[in-house]
Structure formats: structure tokens, C-alpha cells
Design a protein around this motif. Structure first.
Motif, PDB file in Angstrom:
ATOM      1  N   GLY A 298       0.806  -1.224   0.000  1.00  0.00           N
ATOM      2  CA  GLY A 298       0.000   0.000   0.000  1.00  0.00           C
ATOM      3  C   GLY A 298       0.834   1.267   0.000  1.00  0.00           C
ATOM      4  N   LYS A 299       2.157   1.123   0.190  1.00  0.00           N
ATOM      5  CA  LYS A 299       3.033   2.296   0.178  1.00  0.00           C
ATOM      6  C   LYS A 299       3.642   2.458  -1.207  1.00  0.00           C
ATOM      7  CE  LYS A 299       2.778   3.414   4.608  1.00  0.00           C
ATOM      8  NZ  LYS A 299       1.509   2.703   4.881  1.00  0.00           N
ATOM      9  N   ARG A 300       3.814   3.711  -1.599  1.00  0.00           N
ATOM     10  CA  ARG A 300       4.488   4.018  -2.864  1.00  0.00           C
ATOM     11  C   ARG A 300       5.842   4.613  -2.557  1.00  0.00           C
ATOM     12  NH1 ARG A 300       0.543   5.043  -7.335  1.00  0.00           N
ATOM     13  NH2 ARG A 300       2.341   6.080  -8.248  1.00  0.00           N
TER      14      ARG A 300
ATOM     15  N   GLY B 146       6.705  -5.138  -0.417  1.00  0.00           N
ATOM     16  CA  GLY B 146       5.340  -4.818  -0.829  1.00  0.00           C
ATOM     17  C   GLY B 146       5.116  -3.417  -1.352  1.00  0.00           C
ATOM     18  N   ALA B 147       6.139  -2.548  -1.318  1.00  0.00           N
ATOM     19  CA  ALA B 147       5.946  -1.180  -1.814  1.00  0.00           C
ATOM     20  C   ALA B 147       5.826  -1.178  -3.335  1.00  0.00           C
ATOM     21  CB  ALA B 147       7.106  -0.290  -1.379  1.00  0.00           C
ATOM     22  N   ARG B 148       5.098  -0.181  -3.860  1.00  0.00           N
ATOM     23  CA  ARG B 148       5.080   0.058  -5.315  1.00  0.00           C
ATOM     24  C   ARG B 148       6.192   1.036  -5.620  1.00  0.00           C
ATOM     25  NH1 ARG B 148      -0.764   1.585  -7.130  1.00  0.00           N
ATOM     26  NH2 ARG B 148       0.327   2.676  -8.781  1.00  0.00           N
TER      27      ARG B 148
ATOM     28  N   ILE C 100       7.374   7.386   0.337  1.00  0.00           N
ATOM     29  CA  ILE C 100       8.801   7.209   0.620  1.00  0.00           C
ATOM     30  C   ILE C 100       9.608   7.706  -0.566  1.00  0.00           C
ATOM     31  CG2 ILE C 100      10.597   5.471   1.076  1.00  0.00           C
ATOM     32  CD1 ILE C 100       8.035   3.586   1.782  1.00  0.00           C
ATOM     33  N   ALA C 101      10.662   8.492  -0.301  1.00  0.00           N
ATOM     34  CA  ALA C 101      11.597   8.874  -1.363  1.00  0.00           C
ATOM     35  C   ALA C 101      13.003   8.561  -0.878  1.00  0.00           C
ATOM     36  CB  ALA C 101      11.468  10.358  -1.692  1.00  0.00           C
ATOM     37  N   VAL C 102      13.739   7.813  -1.671  1.00  0.00           N
ATOM     38  CA  VAL C 102      15.137   7.507  -1.355  1.00  0.00           C
ATOM     39  C   VAL C 102      15.971   8.001  -2.528  1.00  0.00           C
ATOM     40  CG1 VAL C 102      16.832   5.758  -0.712  1.00  0.00           C
ATOM     41  CG2 VAL C 102      14.422   5.422  -0.095  1.00  0.00           C
ATOM     42  N   LEU C 103      16.696   9.107  -2.312  1.00  0.00           N
ATOM     43  CA  LEU C 103      17.427   9.718  -3.423  1.00  0.00           C
ATOM     44  C   LEU C 103      18.906   9.350  -3.311  1.00  0.00           C
ATOM     45  CD1 LEU C 103      15.632  13.109  -4.046  1.00  0.00           C
ATOM     46  CD2 LEU C 103      14.926  10.778  -4.505  1.00  0.00           C
TER      47      LEU C 103
ATOM     48  N   ASP D 102       9.688  -0.241   9.717  1.00  0.00           N
ATOM     49  CA  ASP D 102       9.462   0.051  11.144  1.00  0.00           C
ATOM     50  C   ASP D 102       8.883   1.451  11.318  1.00  0.00           C
ATOM     51  OD1 ASP D 102      10.520  -2.366  11.819  1.00  0.00           O
ATOM     52  OD2 ASP D 102      12.459  -1.586  12.515  1.00  0.00           O
ATOM     53  N   HIS D 103       9.425   2.393  10.545  1.00  0.00           N
ATOM     54  CA  HIS D 103       8.979   3.785  10.639  1.00  0.00           C
ATOM     55  C   HIS D 103       7.471   3.916  10.359  1.00  0.00           C
ATOM     56  CE1 HIS D 103       9.262   8.180  10.267  1.00  0.00           C
ATOM     57  NE2 HIS D 103       8.483   8.057   9.216  1.00  0.00           N
ATOM     58  N   PHE D 104       6.998   3.121   9.397  1.00  0.00           N
ATOM     59  CA  PHE D 104       5.565   3.199   9.048  1.00  0.00           C
ATOM     60  C   PHE D 104       4.720   2.205   9.850  1.00  0.00           C
ATOM     61  CE2 PHE D 104       7.429   5.235   5.293  1.00  0.00           C
ATOM     62  CZ  PHE D 104       6.583   6.322   5.165  1.00  0.00           C
TER      63      PHE D 104
END
Ligand code: CTP
Ligand code: CA
Length: 221
Positions: A12-14, A52-54, A93-96, A218-220
Motif C-alpha cells: 500500500g506504500k508508494r 510490498g511497496a510500489r 517514501i523517497a530515497v534519493l 518500522d517507521h511506518f
């Protein structure tokens, strides 16, 4: 791989992940780039997707295969990377992790620059936009968790902390690049958040990715 009810905690997280170098053209046959392999960012995209993230992976030129379950957008320049990253929003979530070229050539030559009797050309550079700082700015499209990287050869913790506050992101993965990192399979990182700095042992890039993805879950959670 995990199994059971918590196997896919990021369902369910993008997420949007940037990775690899950018390539800034000088003329049709030349350009400015850097030694980023993209391995760490690709491993993070894979680990988030496994949970499970998109995931949209915005990638500069690398020879790497697209991780299973990840949507890859290929870009060359910092400006293209910025546009593709914004087009991937909204995201939680953004990981740059990309090694964005700090500068691009101001005026790209339309044809191949030829050697001339007057001597070598002078390249005028202009600064690229900071994709991370732009994304972390407060606003309706800001991802809930914005994570940047800091590649440093000295004063890792101080530099990573300075980047955290200057760019307004939530976490910085500080990367000691004085040792062998570019293209290597191992990585030594320091996770810097507003509440502290946590040194991680030397791990493979895949292990750094799974640890980071678990921390994100864990954060979410
Ligand atoms: N970054 C970005 N856009 C840029 C430059 C950097 O999004 N134009 C991001 C990188 O992806 C990384 C973080 O900012 O997550 C830090 O990159 P780094 O090169 O270490 O920081 P700079 O601000 O460019 O500082 P410097 O290179 O001078 O140390
Ligand atoms: Ca930089």
C-alpha cells in the motif's frame, strides 16, 4: 525471504528511488558523468519492492537489470531526473541515492566540437537543481519520509548532519567514499536522523538495502 503476516509490511506504500549517475551532454558525442554504479540504489528499490511497496526507480545510465517488481524510468540528465522524480509523486517514501551531477554545461553544442588552432574550448558550467532539497520542501506532495545520501571523503558525520538540515530531509545515509565504494559490492554507512547518528558495520550493498528497507517499514509500522 520473510513469510507470514508481516512479510510485506510496505504493502500500500508508494516509493520513488533515484539511482546511478547522471550524464550531462557537452556535444552530441561527449558528456560529464561520474563513477556511480547504481548498485546501492537498485538494491534499495529491490528491497522496498520485496516488502510490498510500489516502487518507481528513476535511473541514470547503468548496466544494471531492473529489479523484479520495480518500474524503471530511464533518464540521462539531472533535469530529466528531477522531472521523472516529480512525475512519480505522490509517494510515501523517497530515497534519493543518485549521484546527480552538480553542474551541467550551460550551452550544449549542436554539433561535435572540433579541435581548433585557437586551442581547447572553455566549458561554462551552471549548477543543476537540487532534486532532494526540492522534494523535501514542505508542501502537499512532500513524501512522508525523505531519505538522502551523503558521499563524503572526510568528516562524515558533520557533513551528513549539515546536509540533513540544509536539504530538509528526514534521514541521511552517510557514505564513506574514502574507501573502495564505487562499483564495489560493500558499503560502510552512517544513518543520520534528527535524533542521532548510527554507524553500521561494513555490509554488502544488498545488506545495507535490506536494513534500510526494514528501518523504513518500522517507521511506518
Ligand atoms: N542530490 C540531488 N540533486 C543534486 C545534488 C544532490 O538530489 N543536484 C542528492 C543526492 O542524490 C544525495 C544528496 O543530495 O541524496 C547529497 O548529494 P551530495 O552530492 O552528497 O550533496 P551536494 O549537496 O551535491 O554537496 P557536495 O557534492 O558539494 O558535497
Ligand atoms: Ca554533489
Amino acid at each position: 525471504l520473510l513469510s507470514g503476516p508481516d512479510a510485506r509490511p510496505l504493502t500500500g506504500k508508494r516509493a520513488v528511488v533515484t539511482a546511478g549517475p547522471t550524464f550531462e551532454p557537452i556535444d552530441p558525442v561527449r558528456g560529464l558523468t561520474n563513477r556511480s554504479s547504481g548498485k546501492q540504489g537498485y538494491a534499495i528499490a529491490a528491497a522496498l519492492a520485496e516488502r510490498g511497496a510500489r516502487v518507481t526507480l528513476v535511473s541514470g545510465p547503468t548496466g544494471l537489470a531492473t529489479p523484479v517488481g520495480v518500474t524503471r524510468i530511464e533518464v540521462e540528465t539531472a533535469l530529466e531526473m528531477q522531472a521523472a522524480t516529480h512525475a512519480a509523486l505522490p509517494a510515501h517514501i523517497a530515497v534519493l541515492s543518485a549521484a546527480v551531477a552538480d553542474w551541467r554545461v550551460d550551452t550544449v553544442a549542436g554539433g561535435k566540437i572540433k579541435k581548433a588552432p585557437g586551442g581547447p574550448p572553455t566549458l561554462a558550467l551552471i549548477e543543476n537543481p537540487d532534486i532532494l532539497a526540492g522534494l523535501a520542501k514542505p508542501g502537499p506532495l512532500r513524501p512522508a519520509l525523505v531519505i538522502g545520501f551523503a558521499a563524503e571523503t572526510t568528516d562524515l558525520e558533520a557533513n551528513a548532519r549539515a546536509k540533513l538540515s540544509r536539504k530538509g530531509c528526514d534521514w541521511i545515509v552517510g557514505n564513506d567514499v574514502s574507501a573502495d565504494v564505487f562499483g564495489a559490492d560493500g558499503n560502510t554507512v552512517l544513518l543520520v536522523t534528527k535524533s542521532g547518528a548510527e554507524p553500521w558495520p561494513r555490509l554488502s550493498k544488498a545488506e545495507v538495502a535490506t536494513r534500510l528497507a526494514d528501518r523504513i517499514a518500522d517507521h511506518f509500522g
